[in-house]
Design an enzyme around this catalytic site. Structure first.
Site, PDB file in Angstrom:
ATOM      1  CE1 TYR A 279      -4.522   1.002   1.034  1.00 39.18           C
ATOM      2  CE2 TYR A 279      -3.208   2.979   1.338  1.00 39.18           C
ATOM      3  CZ  TYR A 279      -4.438   2.376   1.180  1.00 39.18           C
ATOM      4  OH  TYR A 279      -5.581   3.141   1.163  1.00 39.18           O
ATOM      5  CE1 TYR A 327      -5.103   0.855 -11.800  1.00 42.30           C
ATOM      6  CE2 TYR A 327      -4.579   0.358  -9.514  1.00 42.30           C
ATOM      7  CZ  TYR A 327      -5.358   0.154 -10.634  1.00 42.30           C
ATOM      8  OH  TYR A 327      -6.392  -0.746 -10.585  1.00 42.30           O
TER       9      TYR A 327
END
Lengths: 380, 139
Positions: A279, A327
């Site tokens: 993450y 992204y």
């Protein structure tokens, strides 16, 4: 190697029809599109779903919207790690016979929502942090990063944060669904404006509109479906605070519990992992998580990520989708880590495909470095 | 106060009314546990360390050291955008607890903010009802 298996496998993953800047869709629309697409990817229908999982909303909200009345329901909501934790919960529920087809959905109009998300003003965070302008994760995480710099050296920490930002962007360039696809130089990183010192703009994730969904089912059912099952080999979850002011050690996340536990359950070690999905709400999240997971020792993260080691062609492929940094990151990002890990394990990652990915470690982090969920996924 | 205060204010809860009342009197009070001997922040009746109910209010010295900080350049909400840059901080209090705050009397420049620097509490009467404890370099 003997054929891997486990009691449950991921059999469907998808994003919403569009991700990025999607002003025309509500958060629940994004949930629904992702659910539709993931079930199609799995070769299953809505009628097959008997377990429902989400975070942010309650599952009765998503269940009503989707027209799903599950016999197993789980709205565990501990920030962006929740959806990684849901994978472990789904596998456990399936193993216990409480459901057979689990649908995990997520959707957030992080850029374009028409109504702000209202928080409980009585919570300690609202009472003791918000009045000081300690609001939102860039500020919370920047304070943690300042402590890391103090402890382990400012210049080498700064270099590590830059390495992570630049390497992650190289992966995004290869992902047609990524929002940020222009190459990024080290100078671009260092020249970007301050958000909350020590964070530059390019230390921080982007903010997008996006949904994603994941379908988990039993080993038996998985083998009957068209795509290769991605086995859930290990899972662990942990949280130790909510607000950043209550985090005991700002340089150690709950991944120090969940990393070793998930690897042990899977019966593998760090060296067995082919792809790390970590993450990356912030560059610092990656640095501190790699150490917490046990990939390297405390303060060794800057050496671990040096020389673009995590970029395409490097010997430690990480965040191959382009991550939350480049992204997509609609607010809670964890489910997108799972989507990318599954695509890589299936060999569906196109130009960014890493060769021969058999095992992936996925680590979600939620809140103010508050919660983590780690899972180990495998094929073959 | 010439202008209406536009940043978020705490909503004191039953277990923290005393904390905010004392802040208004320019005193910093913490919760101390007689079960394990620790002083903790934020105030709650049952000790988060040992779960003892034998806890009580105790006045803090107001002295501490800087544990971590950030210099906010982009206000997190519109109300803060006229107030940047400002220094958010976590302060290790002498009594052992750590609390969030902002620093005053320090240039919002990394060259002037040092982790470990000695700090002392100061009180900012932001409205008639609410006073926020902030910290400044110790004199």
């Amino acid at each position: 190697m003997a054929e891997r298996s486990a009691s449950a496998a991921i059999v469907g993953v998808a994003e919403s029809d569009e991700i990025g800047n999607v002003p025309g869709k509500s958060a629940l629309q994004l949930h629904a599109e992702a659910a539709f697409n993931a079930l199609e990817d799995a070769g299953l229908s809505k009628a097959d779903v008997d377990g429902l999982f989400t975070a942010g909303y309650s599952t009765y909200d998503t269940g009503e919207y989707l027209g799903i009345s599950p016999r197993y329901t789980d709205s565990t909501s501990v920030g962006g790690s929740s959806f990684v934790i849901h994978v472990g919960h789904a596998a456990a529920a399936i193993a216990a016979g409480r459901c057979e087809v689990a649908l995990i959905t997520h959707g957030q109009a992080g850029r374009s929502a028409r109504a702000p998300v209202v928080r409980d003003a009585g919570l300690p965070i609202a009472q003791y942090e918000s009045p000081y302008g300690i609001i939102g994760q860039p500020i919370a995480y920047s304070m943690a990063a300042s402590r890391y710099m103090h402890r382990y050296g400012e210049d080498r920490t700064r270099q590590a944060l830059a390495e992570i930002a630049v390497a992650t962007r190289k992966w995004a360039v290869l992902n047609p669904k990524a929002m940020m696809r222009e190459p990024l130089s080290f100078d671009d990183y260092h020249d970007s404006r301050w958000i909350s010192y020590p964070f530059h703009l390019l230390d921080c994730c982007i903010v997008t509109d996006a949904g994603a969904a994941v379908v988990v089912t039993s080993a038996e059912r998985a083998r009957s479906l068209p795509k290769e099952p991605v086995w859930v080999l290990g899972a662990a979850e942990h949280h130790d605070h909510a607000g950043i002011s209550q985090m005991g050690d700002l340089t150690l996340t709950p991944a120090h519990v969940t990393g070793p536990a998930a690897l042990a359950e899977a019966g593998v070690t760090h060296d067995d992992i082919d792809l790390a999905m970590i993450y990356d709400s912030f560059t610092y999240t990656v640095l501190v998580t790699l150490e917490s997971l046990g990939y390297c020792g405390p303060g060794e993260g800057p050496d671990f990520v040096a020389d673009q080691r995590t970029a395409p062609g490097g010997d430690f492929p990480m965040n191959t989708s382009g991550g939350g940094l480049s992204y997509t990151h609609p607010g809670m990002y964890g489910i997108f880590l799972v989507v990318e890990a599954v695509r890589q394990l299936r060999g569906e990652a196109g130009a960014r495909q890493v060769e021969d990915v058999r095992l992936s470690l996925v680590n979600g982090t939620g809140g103010s470095l508050s919660s983590t969920g780690t899972i180990v996924l495998g094929v073959g | 106060m010439a202008e209406a205060y536009d940043r978020p204010l705490p909503v004191p809860q039953p277990e923290s009314d005393f904390y905010w009342e004392k802040a208004k009197a320019h005193e910093l009070w913490l919760r101390h546990c007689n079960g394990c001997g620790r002083t903790y922040f934020y105030p709650r009746d049952i000790c988060p360390h040992c779960f003892s109910r034998e806890t009580e209010w105790a006045q803090a010295s107001g002295r501490g050291t800087l544990h971590a900080f950030g210099i906010v350049h982009r206000g997190p909400t519109p109300a803060f955008r006229d107030h940047v840059p400002y220094i958010v901080a976590l302060v290790d209090l002498e009594e052992g607890a750590r609390m969030p705050t902002t620093l005053v009397g320090v240039e919002p420049d990394p060259a002037h903010v040092r982790i470990g620097m000695a700090l002392e509490v100061t009180f900012d009467d932001v409205t008639e009802a609410i006073t926020l404890p902030r910290f400044r370099p110790a004199t």
